[in-house]
Structure formats: structure tokens, C-alpha cells
Design an enzyme around this catalytic site. Structure first.
Site, mmCIF file in Angstrom:
data_model
loop_
_atom_site.group_PDB
_atom_site.id
_atom_site.type_symbol
_atom_site.label_atom_id
_atom_site.label_comp_id
_atom_site.label_asym_id
_atom_site.label_seq_id
_atom_site.Cartn_x
_atom_site.Cartn_y
_atom_site.Cartn_z
ATOM 1 C CB SER A 95 -0.957 0.009 1.194
ATOM 2 O OG SER A 95 -0.261 0.233 2.383
ATOM 3 C CE LYS B 136 -3.301 2.594 3.858
ATOM 4 N NZ LYS B 136 -2.642 1.385 4.430
#
Lengths: 190, 190
Positions: free
Chosen positions: B113, B150
DNA sequence: AGTATAGGTGAACGAGCGTTCACCAGTCAA
DNA sequence: TTGACTGGTGAACGCTCGTTCACCTATACT
């Protein structure tokens, strides 16, 4: 927080600053006790835990889990709770990344030709000289009086230097090709 | 290869093995001379070159350029010749990457990700706890009873967790959001 | 030929090292 | 209440430390 682990942290930070172990008298001052023997017994306990060792002459050297950062699990598998951290292994960055200190160099990456391999401009790469480059390795190569970092591929005897960016074309060296070093690690700091 | 730098390498590898400096008598054995005074004079010379230092008690500690790998220039700007290497600076990976050892942890990356930020699955990230996360930092966050890595963005008071991969959607935390750590560095080994 | 100079020998010095001793004050279980 | 244990004090031991001394080569340079 036990008193023992508190003292150990003081010793650890002494070593971090001075890059040598404190003597027993110095430890006495660090930990606040006034007898060398109290320290001696404490060190024996720390030796039992492998936090400190002694070499064959009796001098103190840092133990196995002395240096480095604590190694945790996978990031997507969850971040451990403070309780779990106690059990975790430790790892020194230098030991982890460098096999042969003499032949290893660090250099800064310019350009985006290896961006597909996760090597961004500004990253640092650790390269090792004199190591044989195998198919698929990322190498530092001299090509036509210049140096580049590219994937090395061998296709039936011929060498191809592949960038990891569609913007650039593969390089088919005509004649001279000198592999200067093999990229062993990539390091990026934020 | 001068005799002095040869002796220095022996001392360096002694330190690498034992994580402590050899005494003058030990150096005498290492370098093959039979007088401590000869070693003493040699150490004085090495101190002058900042390869070795002494602390306030006269004990030897490694000098500034003792540990670490040699730091070279840019990879696209050319790879230095052996002659230039002599002048280059050195750098310890631990010192370079770790500010606060107590709060720093290493963990392995799972999933793709953050691939757009050059963080691939299998990479190691160095994270620091208890550090304030600023806009644009890569963070380890707890979101809905799970942990992810993230980008953190703040948009007029609200927090958005952005992946660096178009395959995944940004996360807008509804309620609870705990920032566990801030990513300080990425390390990949080949 | 003469003479600095860099690098080595071997002995000596006090200081501090790691280690050990005998002893003591609390804590905890029997 | 007793007794074992844990962690501390303070003094002592022989040994090695870092440092200094006077002296000894070689080589290099007038």
C-alpha cells in the site's frame, strides 16, 4: 522499571556516548552506589542475562543485545503492545547492513531511473566492491565514460543494463563495461 | 599502504570484534612491535589524524572516522577513483539512522500500500514512538482495531490516511485514531 | 663525514583496574 | 523468632594500565 534495568540503561548510554564500557568505579558513580563490589555483583547479574559480557582478560564488553534497535513484527500484522516489546530481539543497523566494511561504500542516488525498484532520488545506497554481480542484481556500472545504477541482466552471454523506469531505455553496452560495485542495500531517511 | 594505516586497520578490526579498544600492550602484539612506547607514539600520531581519541581519563576511544562506511558522492555524478576514496568522509549507519534509540523500533513491511513512496513489501522501516506526526509524514496508525502504515494528511482539522498506491482508497477515520509511531527511515537489503 | 629525525627498545612510575574478603541491613518465608 | 537470602559497605590484593624516561638504531639531507 526495576533498579537493575535502570542501571543497565545508564551503562548503555555511557557506552553510546563514549564508545567504551565504563569501569566499575565509573559505574558506581553512574548508578549511585558507593561500593565497587555492589557494582561487581550487579555486573555479574547482567552477564547472566547476556546484556554484558567479559572477554578473556576480564574486561567488560557489550553483550549481545546491547546495541541496536528493537526488532518488531510485521507492520500489517499489528504493532506490539508495550508488554510484548520486552521480549523482542535487537539489531544493530551496522551489523544488519554491512558485511564487509572495507569494501562497502555509501552513495547518494540522483535521478529516477530506478524508481520502479523503490529507489528514489535522494536515497542512499550501500554498495560493495569486488563482489561478483549476478543476474538480477542492481549494479553500479561504468558505461561509455559515465557511471549509472541499473539492473544487470544476462541474456545468452550478453549483458543488458535495465532501468526500472519506462521513461528510460535498456542499455546494451557495445564494448567496455566495468561493474564497479553491487548494490547491497537502500536506505532512505525522512 | 603505509605501516601506520596498516596498524590502524588491525586496531579497527580488533574493535569490530571486541567492541572495545585494545590496550597499549595488546596493540603491541597486534602490530608486532615489542615496546609499549613505540605503540604510544603511534597512537599519538593516530590521535593527530582524529582516527583515535582519548577521553578525559586518558583511555582510548574510537575517533570520529573510526566506524562506519565511507561516504561517496552522487552515483550519477560518477564513482570516485581509488585515489579520491582516501579523502572521503565516513558514516555509521546506526548514527545516521537512529536519533533516539529508546523510542526507535524496526519492523517489516507487509503489503504494497506504500509502494508509490518507494516502500516495498519486505522492506524494514525504522519508526519512532512518541514523536509528533506532521502533515505529510508516513505514520503507523491504529484504525478500527488494526494497524497500518500510511501517509498522514491534515485537511482543515480532519485527518486523512493516504496510501501510496492507487489500488487502495484513502482512509477517513470516523472516530478513534491513534498514531503509534512515525516512520523515520526505510531500509531494504538485497 | 656529520647530524637531524622518525621510529624502536626496555625499564620504571603511580594510578586505577577487576576481583575478593569480611561484614551488615533489610525482606521474606518457615 | 529464627534463618536464609538479596543487595549493600569499605578495605584490601596483585596486576595491568597509560605515561615517561634514557637510550638506540636506521635512513635522509646537507
Amino acid at each position: 522499571m526495576t533498579k537493575l534495568s535502570n542501571s543497565f540503561k545508564k551503562i548503555q548510554s555511557f557506552y553510546d556516548q563514549k564508545k567504551r564500557m565504563p569501569s566499575y568505579s565509573e559505574m558506581a558513580k553512574l548508578t549511585g552506589v558507593s561500593s565497587k563490589n555492589a557494582v561487581y555483583k550487579m555486573v555479574e547479574r547482567l552477564c547472566g542475562l547476556d546484556l554484558i559480557s567479559k572477554d578473556e582478560t576480564g574486561r567488560l564488553i557489550p553483550g549481545k543485545s546491547f546495541q541496536g534497535v528493537r526488532l518488531l513484527g510485521y507492520v500489517e500484522a499489528g504493532f506490539p503492545s508495550p508488554a510484548e516489546e520486552e521480549l523482542s530481539d535487537t539489531m544493530s543497523m551496522d551489523e544488519y547492513l554491512i558485511d564487509n566494511k572495507e569494501a562497502t561504500f555509501m552513495l547518494k542516488v540522483k535521478g529516477d531511473s530506478m524508481i520502479g525498484a523503490g529507489i528514489m532520488p535522494g536515497d542512499m545506497v550501500l554498495v560493495e566492491r569486488g563482489r561478483e554481480a549476478r543476474d538480477g542484481d542492481i549494479v553500479i556500472a561504468e558505461i561509455d565514460h559515465g557511471w549509472t545504477m541499473k539492473y544487470l541482466h544476462r541474456r545468452n552471454g550478453k549483458i543488458i543494463l535495465m532501468p526500472a523506469n519506462p521513461k528510460y531505455l535498456p542499455i546494451l553496452p557495445k564494448e567496455e563495461l566495468k561493474i564497479a560495485a553491487v548494490v547491497k542495500a537502500v536506505v532512505r531517511k525522512y
